[in-house]
Design a protein around this motif. Structure first.
Motif, PDB file in Angstrom:
ATOM      1  N   MET A   1     -17.068  54.354 -14.937  1.00  0.00           N
ATOM      2  CA  MET A   1     -18.189  52.523 -15.095  1.00  0.00           C
ATOM      3  C   MET A   1     -17.495  51.284 -14.950  1.00  0.00           C
ATOM      4  N   LEU A   2     -16.829  50.910 -15.980  1.00  0.00           N
ATOM      5  CA  LEU A   2     -16.301  49.147 -15.746  1.00  0.00           C
ATOM      6  C   LEU A   2     -15.283  50.129 -14.479  1.00  0.00           C
ATOM      7  N   ALA A   3     -14.552  50.641 -13.934  1.00  0.00           N
ATOM      8  CA  ALA A   3     -13.785  50.718 -13.403  1.00  0.00           C
ATOM      9  C   ALA A   3     -14.502  51.253 -12.123  1.00  0.00           C
ATOM     10  N   GLY A   4     -15.309  51.842 -11.578  1.00  0.00           N
ATOM     11  CA  GLY A   4     -15.960  51.033 -10.679  1.00  0.00           C
ATOM     12  C   GLY A   4     -16.809  49.689 -10.378  1.00  0.00           C
ATOM     13  N   HIS A   5     -17.313  48.969 -11.253  1.00  0.00           N
ATOM     14  CA  HIS A   5     -17.052  47.373 -11.485  1.00  0.00           C
ATOM     15  C   HIS A   5     -16.274  46.577 -11.308  1.00  0.00           C
ATOM     16  N   ALA A   6     -14.685  46.852 -11.538  1.00  0.00           N
ATOM     17  CA  ALA A   6     -13.871  45.957 -11.581  1.00  0.00           C
ATOM     18  C   ALA A   6     -13.150  46.945  -9.519  1.00  0.00           C
ATOM     19  N   LEU A   7     -13.460  47.633  -8.896  1.00  0.00           N
ATOM     20  CA  LEU A   7     -13.039  48.253  -7.680  1.00  0.00           C
ATOM     21  C   LEU A   7     -14.446  47.282  -7.148  1.00  0.00           C
ATOM     22  N   ARG A   8     -15.573  47.016  -7.301  1.00  0.00           N
ATOM     23  CA  ARG A   8     -16.670  46.362  -6.499  1.00  0.00           C
ATOM     24  C   ARG A   8     -16.314  44.793  -5.931  1.00  0.00           C
ATOM     25  N   ARG A   9     -16.391  44.495  -7.858  1.00  0.00           N
ATOM     26  CA  ARG A   9     -15.656  42.863  -7.856  1.00  0.00           C
ATOM     27  C   ARG A   9     -14.242  42.434  -6.751  1.00  0.00           C
TER      28      ARG A   9
ATOM     29  N   GLY B   1      -0.140  41.450   1.460  1.00  0.00           N
ATOM     30  CA  GLY B   1      -1.010  40.787  -0.282  1.00  0.00           C
ATOM     31  C   GLY B   1      -2.668  42.332  -0.522  1.00  0.00           C
ATOM     32  N   ALA B   2      -2.596  42.685   0.580  1.00  0.00           N
ATOM     33  CA  ALA B   2      -3.625  43.744   0.441  1.00  0.00           C
ATOM     34  C   ALA B   2      -3.339  44.400  -0.297  1.00  0.00           C
ATOM     35  N   GLU B   3      -1.793  45.262   0.253  1.00  0.00           N
ATOM     36  CA  GLU B   3      -1.386  47.079  -0.843  1.00  0.00           C
ATOM     37  C   GLU B   3      -1.182  45.702  -1.871  1.00  0.00           C
ATOM     38  N   GLU B   4      -0.076  44.687  -2.313  1.00  0.00           N
ATOM     39  CA  GLU B   4       0.353  43.917  -3.700  1.00  0.00           C
ATOM     40  C   GLU B   4      -0.757  44.143  -4.732  1.00  0.00           C
ATOM     41  N   ALA B   5      -2.157  43.935  -4.026  1.00  0.00           N
ATOM     42  CA  ALA B   5      -3.076  43.859  -4.801  1.00  0.00           C
ATOM     43  C   ALA B   5      -3.541  45.295  -4.743  1.00  0.00           C
ATOM     44  N   ALA B   6      -3.973  45.969  -4.199  1.00  0.00           N
ATOM     45  CA  ALA B   6      -4.449  47.679  -4.494  1.00  0.00           C
ATOM     46  C   ALA B   6      -3.557  47.981  -5.503  1.00  0.00           C
ATOM     47  N   HIS B   7      -2.457  47.738  -5.136  1.00  0.00           N
ATOM     48  CA  HIS B   7      -1.116  48.822  -6.408  1.00  0.00           C
ATOM     49  C   HIS B   7      -1.210  47.681  -8.006  1.00  0.00           C
ATOM     50  N   HIS B   8      -1.575  46.515  -7.871  1.00  0.00           N
ATOM     51  CA  HIS B   8      -1.802  45.363  -8.779  1.00  0.00           C
ATOM     52  C   HIS B   8      -2.739  46.074  -9.919  1.00  0.00           C
ATOM     53  N   ILE B   9      -4.411  46.202  -8.535  1.00  0.00           N
ATOM     54  CA  ILE B   9      -5.422  47.012  -9.764  1.00  0.00           C
ATOM     55  C   ILE B   9      -5.693  48.054 -10.272  1.00  0.00           C
ATOM     56  N   ASN B  10      -4.761  49.402  -9.562  1.00  0.00           N
ATOM     57  CA  ASN B  10      -4.480  50.934  -9.562  1.00  0.00           C
ATOM     58  C   ASN B  10      -3.601  50.513 -11.319  1.00  0.00           C
ATOM     59  N   GLU B  11      -2.235  49.573 -11.431  1.00  0.00           N
ATOM     60  CA  GLU B  11      -2.304  49.589 -12.308  1.00  0.00           C
ATOM     61  C   GLU B  11      -3.126  49.102 -13.554  1.00  0.00           C
ATOM     62  N   LEU B  12      -3.582  48.125 -13.159  1.00  0.00           N
ATOM     63  CA  LEU B  12      -5.187  47.722 -14.345  1.00  0.00           C
ATOM     64  C   LEU B  12      -5.335  48.464 -14.854  1.00  0.00           C
ATOM     65  N   LEU B  13      -5.867  48.974 -13.847  1.00  0.00           N
ATOM     66  CA  LEU B  13      -7.625  50.300 -14.311  1.00  0.00           C
ATOM     67  C   LEU B  13      -6.489  51.112 -14.901  1.00  0.00           C
ATOM     68  N   THR B  14      -5.885  51.847 -14.445  1.00  0.00           N
ATOM     69  CA  THR B  14      -5.443  52.802 -16.073  1.00  0.00           C
ATOM     70  C   THR B  14      -5.075  52.428 -17.062  1.00  0.00           C
ATOM     71  N   LEU B  15      -5.117  50.795 -17.407  1.00  0.00           N
ATOM     72  CA  LEU B  15      -4.914  50.724 -18.942  1.00  0.00           C
ATOM     73  C   LEU B  15      -6.770  50.716 -19.663  1.00  0.00           C
TER      74      LEU B  15
END
Length: 520
Positions: A81-89, A108-122
């Motif tokens: 639920m939280l991951a889906g919300h973070a992805l939408r934002r 920049g898009a790829e870097e942002a995707a990598h960054h959010i991927n790392e954060l979501l694994t937390l």
């Protein structure tokens, strides 16, 4: 789409959490709407729980229907639920940046995707806690940036604290602390303790050096300089020069140690001052911090409040700060929803959904909690969901056939089962179309008609066996009549005639076209 798949795979392959962890739910009334919140489990008020409650009360996320029906949410439900919300934002923010820049910044898009991927694994690890390193002079949001705070940022949830120095009343402490974080202050205390030990050693060494100089001066004063003046000029000139150099070295050494002593004294004093501040504010909330929080938190807003390594949902109602009560013991106590935050000692009052003071004022109720733990509720959810799906299917069937009663449906099921059994008994199969699709059964075909067809088949088989027996008996009688002695022939003929008559009697009145039983 690639980003979604990457996040999904990361959350699946990096499960470092207990998958059977669960949270009980509670209904609360907030801003004229009924909302669901998560209650604590054995990990206490973790950051994942607090962030989810902020978003649930803000109606920015919604629990799965299965969780609401069973009043329990699994850790997977919450994380997804939280991951889906973070992805939408993140997608909305990326679209905004792209529109402003009027171009496609693929790097920049790829870097942002990598960054959010790392954060979501937390996200899964946040059920056990999060490292927060507050700063004491930079306001309620002053914290050292960590990946945990990054996860809060992509969820759009603010994290605040009230562990602040009163800059006006504690100017010396504020000057020493400056913009340092909690971890840096702990290091200052450690260095201060070490400096205190070194200071004691240096003080002893300085005392010893000063004591040696005093003894030398006293010894020289006892000598008779007039009688030995000539001898000193000729014989003691060299040693005298050596003593002067030694004295100079001792003075330099003394000066160096005194400077070191002053340096370690300053470090020890700063460490002691910091230690005194940390000890006096060990509850991690100050009145200066409360004042800052009142000015920072907006009316009706929601955020996560950090204190004593715990996380709670914080709001402001009519100028007063309140913390959401998520103790599992209050799961069934609707009069306890909020806890007033107006005292640093923790001695506060409890309030209901309308922010009215409640008569229930025990923060640790003994018997108000649920009988089942969240994990037990989660274990029962599978069966409950199966029952729900069955009830839903029956309801859909009733809507499609409103005149069909349960008894009629049972009759149809019994008829179908009987027909299938008879077909298997007769080694036949249902009629199939050339395409291999079974033709629909005639609704007017009753169970009685099916049984009658089975009886006809059985009667035909019995009739064929009886006819064969009858023919065999007549042939046997004819042979015995021509070859046997008169007495023997008479007995055999009599027996054969009796057998034939019995068979004919059993078949008398039988209509070959009838569907009745041949032998009955």
């Amino acid at each position: 789409l690639c980003l979604h798949l990457t996040i999904s795979n990361s959350l699946t392959s990096n499960k470092i959490y207990t998958t059977d962890m669960a949270y009980s739910l509670k209904s609360v009334w907030f801003k004229d709407r009924n909302k669901k919140i998560l209650l604590q489990n054995e990990n206490g008020p973790c950051p994942l729980l607090a962030a989810a409650n902020v978003l649930l009360l803000s109606s920015k996320i919604t629990l799965p229907e299965s969780s609401i029906r069973n009043n329990v949410a699994s850790i997977d439900d919450v994380v997804n639920m939280l991951a889906g919300h973070a992805l939408r934002r993140n997608e909305q923010r990326t679209e905004t940046i792209t529109n402003v820049s009027e171009g496609d910044d693929h790097a920049g898009a790829e870097e942002a995707a990598h960054h959010i991927n790392e954060l979501l694994t937390l996200f899964p690890s946040l059920q056990h806690g999060m490292d927060v390193n507050p700063k004491f002079t930079l306001g309620p949001t002053g914290c050292e940036y960590t990946n945990g705070l990054g996860a809060f940022d992509i969820m759009g949830v603010d994290l605040v604290h009230g562990w602040l120095v009163d800059i006006e009343q504690e100017q010396e402490v504020a000057k020493v602390i400056g913009s340092k974080s909690y971890n840096e202050l702990v290091e200052m205390v450690i260095r201060g303790n070490e400096a205190t030990e070194l200071r004691e050693k240096l003080a002893k060494e300085i005392t010893r050096l000063l004591s040696d100089d005093d003894e030398k001066i006293t010894e020289e004063e006892g000598q008779n300089k007039e009688e030995e003046e000539d001898e000193e000029k000729s014989e003691i000139l060299g040693p005298y020069d050596t003593d002067d150099q030694s004295q100079i070295d001792k003075e330099k050494q003394l000066d160096t140690k005194q400077q070191e002593l002053q340096k370690h004294t300053d470090i020890a004093d700063q460490g002691s001052l910091v230690k005194q501040f940390l000890d006096s504010t060990s509850h991690q909330l100050t009145y200066a911090g409360l004042t800052e929080l009142h000015g920072h938190v907006k009316e009706g807003s929601l955020c996560v409040f950090f204190r004593n390594n715990h996380f709670a949902t914080l709001t402001k109602h009519e100028g007063t700060l309140y913390l959401l009560v998520t103790d599992l013991g209050y799961a069934r106590v609707q009069d306890v929803i909020w806890e007033k935050l107006d005292d640093i000692s923790g001695d506060t009052d409890l309030y209901d959904s309308h922010f009215s003071k409640t008569p229930v004022q025990s923060i640790h109720p003994s018997s108000a909690g649920p009988n089942l733990s969240p994990e037990q509720l989660l274990a029962q959810r599978g069966q409950s969901e199966a029952d729900y799906r069955l009830a839903l299917e029956l309801s859909r069937n009733d809507q499609a056939n409103p005149t069909n009663t349960l008894a009629e449906r049972e009759g149809d099921l019994i008829a179908a089962a009987t027909e299938l059994s008879l077909l298997e008994y007769n080694n036949t199969s249902p009629t199939e179309t050339p395409g291999g699709v079974e033709e629909p059964k005639q609704n007017e075909e009753s169970l009685y008609a099916i049984q009658m067809r089975a009886n006809e088949q059985r009667d035909l088989e019995v009739a064929m066996r009886l006819q064969a027996e009858l023919n065999a008996a007549e042939n046997s009688t004819a042979q015995q009549t021509t070859t046997s002695a008169p007495r023997s022939t008479s007995n055999a003929q009599t027996n054969g005639v009796h057998a034939v008559e019995e068979l004919r009697r059993r078949g008398r009145g039988r209509n070959p076209d009838s569907s009745g039983c041949f032998i009955c």
